[in-house]
Enzyme design. Sequence first.
Site, PDB file in Angstrom:
ATOM      1  N   SER A  26       0.829  -1.214   0.000  1.00  0.00           N
ATOM      2  CA  SER A  26       0.000   0.000   0.000  1.00  0.00           C
ATOM      3  C   SER A  26       0.855   1.251   0.000  1.00  0.00           C
ATOM      4  CB  SER A  26      -0.882   0.050   1.254  1.00  0.00           C
ATOM      5  OG  SER A  26      -1.709  -1.062   1.312  1.00  0.00           O
ATOM      6  N   HIS A  57      -5.431   0.477  -5.416  1.00  0.00           N
ATOM      7  CA  HIS A  57      -4.574  -0.622  -5.854  1.00  0.00           C
ATOM      8  C   HIS A  57      -4.868  -0.839  -7.326  1.00  0.00           C
ATOM      9  CE1 HIS A  57      -3.256  -2.475  -1.870  1.00  0.00           C
ATOM     10  NE2 HIS A  57      -3.936  -1.394  -1.563  1.00  0.00           N
ATOM     11  N   HIS A  79      -5.740  -8.807  -1.368  1.00  0.00           N
ATOM     12  CA  HIS A  79      -5.686  -9.089   0.066  1.00  0.00           C
ATOM     13  C   HIS A  79      -6.733 -10.145   0.423  1.00  0.00           C
ATOM     14  CE1 HIS A  79      -3.689  -5.136  -0.061  1.00  0.00           C
ATOM     15  NE2 HIS A  79      -3.076  -5.529   1.040  1.00  0.00           N
ATOM     16  N   TYR A  81      -8.531 -10.258   2.942  1.00  0.00           N
ATOM     17  CA  TYR A  81      -9.747  -9.655   3.515  1.00  0.00           C
ATOM     18  C   TYR A  81     -10.754  -9.194   2.467  1.00  0.00           C
ATOM     19  CZ  TYR A  81      -7.351  -5.170   2.635  1.00  0.00           C
ATOM     20  OH  TYR A  81      -6.695  -4.127   2.053  1.00  0.00           O
ATOM     21  N   GLU A  82     -10.344  -9.168   1.211  1.00  0.00           N
ATOM     22  CA  GLU A  82     -11.303  -8.793   0.168  1.00  0.00           C
ATOM     23  C   GLU A  82     -12.394  -9.850   0.011  1.00  0.00           C
ATOM     24  OE1 GLU A  82      -9.466  -7.328  -3.544  1.00  0.00           O
ATOM     25  OE2 GLU A  82      -7.631  -7.172  -2.380  1.00  0.00           O
ATOM     26  N   ALA A 109       2.871  -2.231   3.987  1.00  0.00           N
ATOM     27  CA  ALA A 109       2.702  -1.205   5.019  1.00  0.00           C
ATOM     28  C   ALA A 109       2.283  -1.971   6.267  1.00  0.00           C
ATOM     29  CB  ALA A 109       1.621  -0.220   4.614  1.00  0.00           C
ATOM     30  N   MET A 207      -1.763  -7.001   7.089  1.00  0.00           N
ATOM     31  CA  MET A 207      -2.857  -7.797   6.518  1.00  0.00           C
ATOM     32  C   MET A 207      -2.476  -8.469   5.198  1.00  0.00           C
ATOM     33  SD  MET A 207      -5.870  -4.993   7.117  1.00  0.00           S
ATOM     34  CE  MET A 207      -5.867  -3.896   8.537  1.00  0.00           C
ATOM     35  N   SER A 208      -1.192  -8.733   5.002  1.00  0.00           N
ATOM     36  CA  SER A 208      -0.803  -9.289   3.693  1.00  0.00           C
ATOM     37  C   SER A 208       0.452 -10.135   3.825  1.00  0.00           C
ATOM     38  CB  SER A 208      -0.543  -8.136   2.714  1.00  0.00           C
ATOM     39  OG  SER A 208       0.598  -7.386   3.124  1.00  0.00           O
ATOM     40  N   ASN A 231       2.644   3.335  10.938  1.00  0.00           N
ATOM     41  CA  ASN A 231       1.967   3.831  12.154  1.00  0.00           C
ATOM     42  C   ASN A 231       2.360   2.920  13.300  1.00  0.00           C
ATOM     43  OD1 ASN A 231       0.108   1.927  10.448  1.00  0.00           O
ATOM     44  ND2 ASN A 231      -0.527   1.632  12.567  1.00  0.00           N
ATOM     45  N   HIS A 243      -6.544   4.953   7.891  1.00  0.00           N
ATOM     46  CA  HIS A 243      -5.917   4.531   6.632  1.00  0.00           C
ATOM     47  C   HIS A 243      -5.226   5.712   5.932  1.00  0.00           C
ATOM     48  CE1 HIS A 243      -5.128   2.204   3.055  1.00  0.00           C
ATOM     49  NE2 HIS A 243      -5.840   3.031   2.310  1.00  0.00           N
TER      50      HIS A 243
HETATM   51  N1  HPA Z   1      -2.307  -3.042  11.301  1.00  0.00           N
HETATM   52  C1  HPA Z   1      -2.541  -3.819  10.254  1.00  0.00           C
HETATM   53  N2  HPA Z   1      -2.221  -3.492   9.015  1.00  0.00           N
HETATM   54  C2  HPA Z   1      -1.628  -2.305   8.827  1.00  0.00           C
HETATM   55  C3  HPA Z   1      -1.360  -1.433   9.878  1.00  0.00           C
HETATM   56  C4  HPA Z   1      -1.723  -1.819  11.195  1.00  0.00           C
HETATM   57  O1  HPA Z   1      -1.503  -1.099  12.197  1.00  0.00           O
HETATM   58  N3  HPA Z   1      -0.769  -0.340   9.349  1.00  0.00           N
HETATM   59  C5  HPA Z   1      -0.658  -0.566   8.010  1.00  0.00           C
HETATM   60  N4  HPA Z   1      -1.196  -1.747   7.681  1.00  0.00           N
END
Ligand code: HPA
Length: 268
Positions: A26, A57, A79, A81-82, A109, A207-208, A231, A243
């Site tokens: 991402s 994306h 992903h 989660y999609e 990310a 998440m990937s 983050n 996000h």
């Molecule tokens: N958690 C999960 N996925 C993420 C995060 C997070 O804090 N930051 C960027 N992708």
Amino acid sequence: MDIKQSVEYIKTKINYEPEVGIILGSGLGDFADNINNSIEIDYADIPGFPQSTVVGHSGKLIFGDLEGKKVVAMKGRIHFYEGQGIDKTVYPTKVLCELGIKTLVVTNAAGGVNEEFTPGDIMIINDHINFASTNPLIGPNEDDKGPRFLDMTEAYSKDLRKIAKNVAKEVGLDVKEGVYMWFTGPCYETPSEVKLARILGADSVGMSTVPEVIIARHRGVKVLGFSCITNMASGILDQPLDHKEVIAVSDRIKDDFAKYVKETIKVM
Ligand code: HPA
């Protein structure tokens, strides 16, 4: 779903075997601008290829030259989660492996779990924890691709990690190293889940990546992985996750990140 069909279509456009595959996380898609003599193929044009449903994306394979190597980059990943299922999640990775890549560079990310990290840090992934209760190798084993019971002792190549660390030293980048833990998402983790992740040994959460790495390893492809810590994970700072913030931080570091990854690919 027929990998062969996808591969045959791609081979009508590309007359070489890419050596390195790169999955862009991402906000890191602009990395592909570094690829010279590029040939782009939209996912939508490849028979059987799944489409990402995530806004931002774009969904392209970008072939070309990078630091003397033939590469293929995936701009836009699927992903889990999609909700398209684990098979579609790893379909593009299977295609890259089938095209003949020897090394896969995965990027993502991620949230920082290690409290010594700061947003904007780059972390070399030295191992992962699959916390998503699924695995892309579940089902009949493809014996012609790899073993039923895959060794994961060195999922992320020791040699490549060493190279990446040396490059960081050379370019004066304070690169971190640690364990990436895969949560399915799409919601961010709770503070308690982040605490759990830390107790279990994770340094970043996301998440990937994990499904793609499992498939690459199953096919004997070496892996080098990087998390961009966009983050601090939930509950570490007294503020909600957003996000937009993730994208803003990956946007801020994407140029340094690209330079670093490019230099690493050059010497590996
Ligand atoms: N958690 C999960 N996925 C993420 C995060 C997070 O804090 N930051 C960027 N992708």
